[in-house]
Design a protein around this motif. Structure first.
Motif, PDB file in Angstrom:
ATOM      1  N   VAL A 189       0.880  -1.173   0.000  1.00  0.00           N
ATOM      2  CA  VAL A 189       0.000   0.000   0.000  1.00  0.00           C
ATOM      3  C   VAL A 189       0.914   1.217   0.000  1.00  0.00           C
ATOM      4  N   LEU A 190       0.777   2.089  -0.960  1.00  0.00           N
ATOM      5  CA  LEU A 190       1.645   3.260  -1.048  1.00  0.00           C
ATOM      6  C   LEU A 190       1.410   4.189   0.144  1.00  0.00           C
ATOM      7  N   GLY A 191       2.488   4.874   0.556  1.00  0.00           N
ATOM      8  CA  GLY A 191       2.406   5.843   1.627  1.00  0.00           C
ATOM      9  C   GLY A 191       2.858   5.273   2.955  1.00  0.00           C
ATOM     10  N   PRO A 192       2.790   6.091   4.009  1.00  0.00           N
ATOM     11  CA  PRO A 192       2.033   7.343   4.074  1.00  0.00           C
ATOM     12  C   PRO A 192       2.768   8.587   3.546  1.00  0.00           C
ATOM     13  N   GLN A 193       4.056   8.462   3.169  1.00  0.00           N
ATOM     14  CA  GLN A 193       4.767   9.641   2.658  1.00  0.00           C
ATOM     15  C   GLN A 193       5.236   9.457   1.215  1.00  0.00           C
ATOM     16  N   ASP A 239       7.360   9.555  13.171  1.00  0.00           N
ATOM     17  CA  ASP A 239       6.033   9.013  13.464  1.00  0.00           C
ATOM     18  C   ASP A 239       6.122   7.506  13.592  1.00  0.00           C
ATOM     19  N   GLY A 240       4.990   6.869  13.871  1.00  0.00           N
ATOM     20  CA  GLY A 240       4.972   5.447  14.186  1.00  0.00           C
ATOM     21  C   GLY A 240       5.369   4.565  13.012  1.00  0.00           C
ATOM     22  N   ILE A 241       5.951   3.410  13.338  1.00  0.00           N
ATOM     23  CA  ILE A 241       6.431   2.454  12.339  1.00  0.00           C
ATOM     24  C   ILE A 241       5.647   1.156  12.459  1.00  0.00           C
ATOM     25  N   ALA A 242       4.979   0.770  11.392  1.00  0.00           N
ATOM     26  CA  ALA A 242       4.305  -0.532  11.326  1.00  0.00           C
ATOM     27  C   ALA A 242       5.269  -1.563  10.735  1.00  0.00           C
ATOM     28  N   MET A 243       5.080  -2.834  11.088  1.00  0.00           N
ATOM     29  CA  MET A 243       5.871  -3.880  10.454  1.00  0.00           C
ATOM     30  C   MET A 243       5.580  -3.881   8.958  1.00  0.00           C
ATOM     31  N   GLY A 244       6.632  -3.878   8.154  1.00  0.00           N
ATOM     32  CA  GLY A 244       6.485  -3.834   6.706  1.00  0.00           C
ATOM     33  C   GLY A 244       6.636  -2.455   6.113  1.00  0.00           C
ATOM     34  N   ILE A 270       7.788   5.240   1.760  1.00  0.00           N
ATOM     35  CA  ILE A 270       7.215   5.257   0.417  1.00  0.00           C
ATOM     36  C   ILE A 270       6.041   4.298   0.298  1.00  0.00           C
ATOM     37  N   ALA A 271       6.038   3.233   1.111  1.00  0.00           N
ATOM     38  CA  ALA A 271       4.979   2.219   1.031  1.00  0.00           C
ATOM     39  C   ALA A 271       5.077   1.304   2.240  1.00  0.00           C
ATOM     40  N   THR A 272       4.077   0.440   2.392  1.00  0.00           N
ATOM     41  CA  THR A 272       4.071  -0.575   3.445  1.00  0.00           C
ATOM     42  C   THR A 272       3.676  -1.911   2.830  1.00  0.00           C
ATOM     43  N   ILE A 273       4.485  -2.942   3.047  1.00  0.00           N
ATOM     44  CA  ILE A 273       4.172  -4.285   2.547  1.00  0.00           C
ATOM     45  C   ILE A 273       2.971  -4.824   3.323  1.00  0.00           C
ATOM     46  N   ILE A 274       2.001  -5.399   2.636  1.00  0.00           N
ATOM     47  CA  ILE A 274       0.803  -5.896   3.318  1.00  0.00           C
ATOM     48  C   ILE A 274       1.162  -7.122   4.160  1.00  0.00           C
ATOM     49  N   GLY A 275       0.416  -7.302   5.243  1.00  0.00           N
ATOM     50  CA  GLY A 275       0.700  -8.371   6.188  1.00  0.00           C
ATOM     51  C   GLY A 275       0.866  -9.753   5.584  1.00  0.00           C
ATOM     52  N   PRO A 276      -0.058 -10.195   4.706  1.00  0.00           N
ATOM     53  CA  PRO A 276       0.066 -11.550   4.145  1.00  0.00           C
ATOM     54  C   PRO A 276       1.332 -11.781   3.323  1.00  0.00           C
ATOM     55  N   ASP A 277       2.013 -10.722   2.892  1.00  0.00           N
ATOM     56  CA  ASP A 277       3.226 -10.894   2.080  1.00  0.00           C
ATOM     57  C   ASP A 277       4.508 -10.716   2.876  1.00  0.00           C
TER      58      ASP A 277
END
Length: 346
Positions: A189-193, A239-244, A270-277
């Motif tokens: 998913v692109l973003g958040p920046q 800001d906060g960091i999600a896995m991926g 630039i993007a976040t890798i989705i959980g299933p991947d």
């Protein structure tokens, strides 16, 4: 934590670097600077646990390519291994890379790096007896939280547990086709920046090709490929960091934040890798090429639900059938009075 002599015990005979105890993770504390930890490959971790009748998020041994060698002490244990295509053996006899078995006292289970994959999971039917830290057993070695005194597993550790008493035909192959995950494309998913990058740089990011650097660990995967240019400054308010999450620092080399990531970061994501991947990336070895595909949040949620539905159907195990018949084995059989069925260790 050393086990009391009356407990069921997993005794560690040898352990390479990177072996830790991990449950589903320590969630809800990032705002206090406490990382989640948890498994690098959540799907493989859940598969191993479900194969022995544990809840999907139960504590299991996460094993890196450094491998591990264990035995059961006090009582036999029902165990399962799932993850990458590691080389497994029981008392020197080879096993498939996804397997459930009864580990008898003093039998030696070896897990070594195999043809592919970087992580596998050794689940035991029951519950590991280790301290709970902020609601979790997950090990985060940088802060010394969780698991065995907040550190990696080493030779000589005796891991106490409360076994469930479950057992199954031993050994049995775990039927989990979802663990065969080619790396060719990872969904993001692109973003958040992503607005910090011009359209041509977004296109270059998606196309790649990328590969994983050898210097990655549980905190981050460093990507090798085209250098990305920022359209704006490469510093943001942390800001906060999600896995991926995929940060792009000033040198233009993307970094994917993984299970032991920091809680906040100050580079554009630039993007976040989705959980299933994420598990597919975690299992990647250096040099394997891949690209990214942008998907919507709705598509990401659908992929997560699809993965959850796979696990909800339960894990099928099938008794192994001997595929290599040595002359010594054949001489011990009566081949005159019809067909003889044998299991893998008959």
């Amino acid at each position: 934590m050393m086990a009391a002599s009356s407990e069921a015990i997993v005794r560690v005979l040898s352990a390479g670097p990177g072996a830790t105890l991990q449950d589903a993770g320590r969630h809800g504390y990032l705002r206090f600077g406490v990382t989640a930890a948890g498994p690098m490959d959540q799907l493989a971790h859940a598969t191993a646990n479900l194969a022995v009748g544990n809840p999907a998020g139960s504590t299991a041994l996460e094993v890196s390519v450094g491998g591990i060698e264990v035995t059961a002490e006090s009582v036999p244990l029902h165990v399962a291994i799932a993850g990458g295509e590691f080389a497994l053996s029981l008392d020197g006899r080879p096993l498939p890379p996804a397997v459930a078995l009864n580990l008898e006292e003093d039998a030696v289970l070896k897990i070594r790096a195999g043809r592919s994959g970087s992580w596998c999971y050794l689940a035991v039917a029951g519950r590991f007896v280790v301290p709970t830290v902020l609601g979790s057993h997950a090990t985060h070695t940088r802060t010394g939280f969780g698991g065995v005194d907040g550190r990696a597993i080493v030779a000589g550790d005796r891991l106490g547990l409360e076994p469930s008493g479950a057992s199954a035909p031993s050994p049995s192959a775990i039927v989990a086709p979802w663990l065969d995950r080619p790396l060719a494309t990872l969904r993001v998913v692109l973003g958040p920046q992503h607005d910090y990058f011009a359209d041509d740089q977004i296109a270059a990011f998606l196309a790649g090709p990328w590969s994983v650097s050898a210097k990655g660990d549980r905190m981050a995967c460093f990507l090798e490929g085209p250098r990305l240019r920022h359209a704006r400054d490469y510093n943001i308010v942390s800001d906060g960091i999600a896995m991926g999450a995929i940060q792009v620092p000033g040198d233009g080399r993307p970094i994917v934040l993984m299970a032991d990531r920091q809680s906040t970061g100050g580079y554009p994501k630039i993007a976040t890798i989705i959980g299933p991947d994420l598990g597919r990336l975690a299992q990647a070895r250096p040099g394997v090429a891949f690209s990214f595909e942008a998907v919507s949040i709705a598509q990401a949620v659908a992929a997560r639900r699809e993965q959850a539905a796979l696990l909800a159907r339960g894990i099928v195990v099938e008794p192994l059938v001997r595929t290599h018949l040595s002359s010594e084995f054949l001489l011990g059989l009566n081949l005159i009075d019809g067909v003889v069925g044998v299991d893998a260790f008959g």
